[in-house]
Design a protein around this motif. Structure first.
Motif, PDB file in Angstrom:
ATOM      1  N   ILE A 251       0.097  -5.736   6.302  1.00  0.00           N
ATOM      2  CA  ILE A 251       0.876  -5.223   7.068  1.00  0.00           C
ATOM      3  C   ILE A 251       0.897  -3.582   7.099  1.00  0.00           C
ATOM      4  CG2 ILE A 251       3.788  -4.908   6.910  1.00  0.00           C
ATOM      5  CD1 ILE A 251       3.820  -7.680   5.600  1.00  0.00           C
ATOM      6  N   LEU A 252       0.368  -3.104   5.805  1.00  0.00           N
ATOM      7  CA  LEU A 252       0.549  -1.551   5.914  1.00  0.00           C
ATOM      8  C   LEU A 252      -0.534  -1.111   6.789  1.00  0.00           C
ATOM      9  CD1 LEU A 252       1.495   1.218   4.498  1.00  0.00           C
ATOM     10  CD2 LEU A 252      -0.426   0.664   2.691  1.00  0.00           C
ATOM     11  N   ALA A 253      -1.686  -1.645   6.585  1.00  0.00           N
ATOM     12  CA  ALA A 253      -2.754  -1.292   7.478  1.00  0.00           C
ATOM     13  C   ALA A 253      -2.661  -1.351   8.988  1.00  0.00           C
ATOM     14  CB  ALA A 253      -4.145  -2.175   6.997  1.00  0.00           C
ATOM     15  N   ARG A 254      -2.047  -2.556   9.400  1.00  0.00           N
ATOM     16  CA  ARG A 254      -1.686  -2.804  10.751  1.00  0.00           C
ATOM     17  C   ARG A 254      -0.738  -1.734  11.253  1.00  0.00           C
ATOM     18  NH1 ARG A 254      -1.020  -7.683   9.913  1.00  0.00           N
ATOM     19  NH2 ARG A 254       1.172  -7.816   9.712  1.00  0.00           N
ATOM     20  N   TRP A 255       0.394  -1.509  10.474  1.00  0.00           N
ATOM     21  CA  TRP A 255       1.332  -0.795  11.189  1.00  0.00           C
ATOM     22  C   TRP A 255       1.003   0.644  11.273  1.00  0.00           C
ATOM     23  CZ3 TRP A 255       4.478   3.545  10.069  1.00  0.00           C
ATOM     24  CH2 TRP A 255       5.535   3.790  11.058  1.00  0.00           C
ATOM     25  N   THR A 256       0.436   1.237  10.127  1.00  0.00           N
ATOM     26  CA  THR A 256      -0.061   2.498  10.167  1.00  0.00           C
ATOM     27  C   THR A 256      -1.331   2.817  11.144  1.00  0.00           C
ATOM     28  OG1 THR A 256      -1.539   2.236   8.068  1.00  0.00           O
ATOM     29  CG2 THR A 256       0.837   3.102   7.780  1.00  0.00           C
ATOM     30  N   GLY A 257      -2.297   1.891  10.943  1.00  0.00           N
ATOM     31  CA  GLY A 257      -3.334   1.826  12.184  1.00  0.00           C
ATOM     32  C   GLY A 257      -2.957   1.837  13.546  1.00  0.00           C
ATOM     33  N   ASP A 258      -2.101   1.148  13.993  1.00  0.00           N
ATOM     34  CA  ASP A 258      -1.479   1.030  15.546  1.00  0.00           C
ATOM     35  C   ASP A 258      -0.863   2.398  15.667  1.00  0.00           C
ATOM     36  OD1 ASP A 258      -2.323  -1.509  15.378  1.00  0.00           O
ATOM     37  OD2 ASP A 258      -0.251  -2.410  15.220  1.00  0.00           O
ATOM     38  N   ARG A 259      -0.437   3.082  14.774  1.00  0.00           N
ATOM     39  CA  ARG A 259       0.249   4.503  15.019  1.00  0.00           C
ATOM     40  C   ARG A 259      -0.467   5.653  14.685  1.00  0.00           C
ATOM     41  NH1 ARG A 259       3.180   0.506  14.021  1.00  0.00           N
ATOM     42  NH2 ARG A 259       5.342   0.112  15.450  1.00  0.00           N
ATOM     43  N   GLY A 260      -1.779   5.631  14.094  1.00  0.00           N
ATOM     44  CA  GLY A 260      -2.744   6.483  13.556  1.00  0.00           C
ATOM     45  C   GLY A 260      -1.987   7.578  12.512  1.00  0.00           C
ATOM     46  N   VAL A 261      -1.311   6.671  11.810  1.00  0.00           N
ATOM     47  CA  VAL A 261      -0.350   7.171  10.338  1.00  0.00           C
ATOM     48  C   VAL A 261      -1.339   6.888   9.185  1.00  0.00           C
ATOM     49  CG1 VAL A 261       1.470   7.212   9.036  1.00  0.00           C
ATOM     50  CG2 VAL A 261       1.841   6.976  11.374  1.00  0.00           C
ATOM     51  N   ALA A 262      -1.563   8.010   8.269  1.00  0.00           N
ATOM     52  CA  ALA A 262      -2.308   7.941   7.232  1.00  0.00           C
ATOM     53  C   ALA A 262      -1.511   6.798   6.340  1.00  0.00           C
ATOM     54  CB  ALA A 262      -2.394   9.266   6.554  1.00  0.00           C
ATOM     55  N   ALA A 263      -2.427   5.832   5.684  1.00  0.00           N
ATOM     56  CA  ALA A 263      -1.721   5.037   4.583  1.00  0.00           C
ATOM     57  C   ALA A 263      -2.506   5.192   3.537  1.00  0.00           C
ATOM     58  CB  ALA A 263      -2.025   3.624   5.139  1.00  0.00           C
ATOM     59  N   VAL A 264      -1.784   5.385   2.174  1.00  0.00           N
ATOM     60  CA  VAL A 264      -2.224   5.694   0.951  1.00  0.00           C
ATOM     61  C   VAL A 264      -1.590   4.615  -0.004  1.00  0.00           C
ATOM     62  CG1 VAL A 264      -2.885   7.335  -0.915  1.00  0.00           C
ATOM     63  CG2 VAL A 264      -2.362   7.970   1.548  1.00  0.00           C
ATOM     64  N   ASN A 265      -2.369   4.004  -0.558  1.00  0.00           N
ATOM     65  CA  ASN A 265      -2.115   2.984  -1.577  1.00  0.00           C
ATOM     66  C   ASN A 265      -2.451   3.648  -2.988  1.00  0.00           C
ATOM     67  OD1 ASN A 265      -0.897   0.607  -2.928  1.00  0.00           O
ATOM     68  ND2 ASN A 265      -3.213  -0.318  -3.010  1.00  0.00           N
ATOM     69  N   VAL A 266      -0.983   4.008  -3.558  1.00  0.00           N
ATOM     70  CA  VAL A 266      -1.153   4.787  -5.192  1.00  0.00           C
ATOM     71  C   VAL A 266      -0.870   3.591  -5.874  1.00  0.00           C
ATOM     72  CG1 VAL A 266      -0.099   6.453  -6.492  1.00  0.00           C
ATOM     73  CG2 VAL A 266      -0.126   6.910  -3.832  1.00  0.00           C
ATOM     74  N   ALA A 267      -2.182   3.289  -6.882  1.00  0.00           N
ATOM     75  CA  ALA A 267      -1.834   2.024  -7.581  1.00  0.00           C
ATOM     76  C   ALA A 267      -2.400   2.366  -8.966  1.00  0.00           C
ATOM     77  CB  ALA A 267      -2.730   0.908  -6.793  1.00  0.00           C
ATOM     78  N   SER A 268      -1.945   1.591  -9.965  1.00  0.00           N
ATOM     79  CA  SER A 268      -2.363   1.758 -11.279  1.00  0.00           C
ATOM     80  C   SER A 268      -2.620   0.209 -11.580  1.00  0.00           C
ATOM     81  CB  SER A 268      -1.371   2.434 -12.379  1.00  0.00           C
ATOM     82  OG  SER A 268      -2.091   2.329 -13.649  1.00  0.00           O
ATOM     83  N   TYR A 269      -3.840  -0.135 -12.258  1.00  0.00           N
ATOM     84  CA  TYR A 269      -4.008  -1.532 -12.726  1.00  0.00           C
ATOM     85  C   TYR A 269      -4.561  -1.589 -14.122  1.00  0.00           C
ATOM     86  CZ  TYR A 269      -4.490  -1.611  -7.782  1.00  0.00           C
ATOM     87  OH  TYR A 269      -4.448  -1.358  -6.223  1.00  0.00           O
TER      88      TYR A 269
END
Length: 336
Positions: A251-269
């Motif tokens: 969902i994140l990739a599709r929404w941001t990609g369609d609008r040219g918005v940078a998508a960053v997943n800040v994550a700790s595992y």
């Protein structure tokens, strides 16, 4: 033997006093929370978490959202929301002002800022620090955190409401429990019969259905075993565990990609297998993956009875995150 009988009696008394969990979400009708009558850290009448939320039947993946126009005391801090249902003391200009740069931060109670004032939250600290260190200098950071959300809900909220935010960059902050079942979606366990031992049930829960991490066929179920998974309504099960996280990233990739918005997943595992798998998914979907080591509890000044940082802790988190963002040059933010 006498001690076991006392424990059994105590558990039965506690059970009688403990009301069933309040959801079925679709049937829930929230009331307006109490008004602010003085400093919230001293006000006796505090809102409950459910008082801050409303069902979102129009967006099934979101399930619930913050109410609009809130001004109340919650967890000892003043909570206000704007007309878009975002925690903020100001309205979000639509359309945004020319030259401004907007960063939307998706998350749960860590982003929302449980128990701290609006200006002391992680997004507020990010806005201050980015505005003083980065170019463009007019940076607006949107607090899109909602207590109890998991990763799927965070992404679903972006898809449902993000158009009005007009973000240039979206940060999704992942913590371990974002793989779990969102707040309020677990149905109560059926009441045991009178003749069933509550002590035995408590021992089973402590060693089984409430373990932090459960592995079944090498698939992460997170905070529930198959027994507890039966208590999750069928329509919400795809939101849980690895499948739910993968769907959130899509969902994140599709929404941001369609609008040219940078998508960053800040994550700790905390598990190498998860990190390898999720890094691969982010790379495949074109999401900037920012492995992030959250500060230790001592640095966040977390109390033993509350897992949430205080105001100073949020600034520690913000400083580390700003450093990581600028070092990587993500969100098109550069140090002046």
């Amino acid at each position: 033997m006498a001690g076991l009988l006392v424990l059994e009696a105590g558990l039965r008394i506690g059970e009688a006093r403990d009301p069933a969990r309040p959801l079925e979400v679709r049937a829930w009708r929230p009331e307006r929370p109490p008004e602010v009558t003085g400093p919230c850290d001293r006000q006796r009448e505090q809102a409950r978490l459910l008082d801050l939320l409303r069902p979102a039947p129009e967006d099934p993946g979101v399930v619930y959202r913050l109410q609009t126009g809130l001004d109340t005391c919650f967890a000892g801090a003043r909570v206000t929301t704007n007309s878009l249902g975002l925690r903020s003391e100001r309205e979000l200009a639509v359309p945004k002002a020319p030259g401004s740069y907007r960063v939307a931060v998706l998350g749960d109670s860590q982003v929302f800022g449980m128990g701290v004032e609006t200006g002391e939250t992680l997004p507020a600290a990010l806005e201050e620090l980015l505005g003083s260190r980065a170019s463009p200098s007019k940076v607006e950071v949107i607090n899109a955190g909602v207590p109890g959300y998991n990763a799927y809900q965070e992404a679903a909220l972006l898809a449902a409401a993000g158009e009005s935010w007009e973000p240039d960059c979206v940060l999704m902050l992942f913590t371990a429990n974002d793989l779990g079942v969102p707040n309020f979606l677990m149905r109560p366990r059926p009441r045991p019969s009178f003749w069933s031992s509550r002590l035995w049930a408590a021992l089973r829960a402590a060693t089984g259905s409430k373990r932090w991490w459960i592995w079944t066929e090498d698939r992460l179920r997170d905070w529930v075993t198959e027994v507890d998974l039966e208590r999750v309504p069928a329509e919400y099960r795809p939101m849980v565990g690895e499948p739910g996280y993968r769907a959130a990233l899509e969902i994140l990739a599709r929404w941001t990609g369609d609008r040219g918005v940078a998508a960053v997943n800040v994550a700790s595992y905390d598990r190498p297998r998860l990190r390898r798998l999720f890094e691969e998914w982010n790379r495949e979907l074109g999401i900037t993956h920012l492995p992030f080591t959250w500060p230790r509890a001592r640095e966040l000044q977390i109390a033993s009875d509350d897992p949430h940082p205080n105001a100073a802790g949020h600034r520690v988190m913000a400083r580390r995150l700003v450093r990581a963002l600028l070092d990587r040059g993500v969100c098109q933010l550069d140090v002046e």
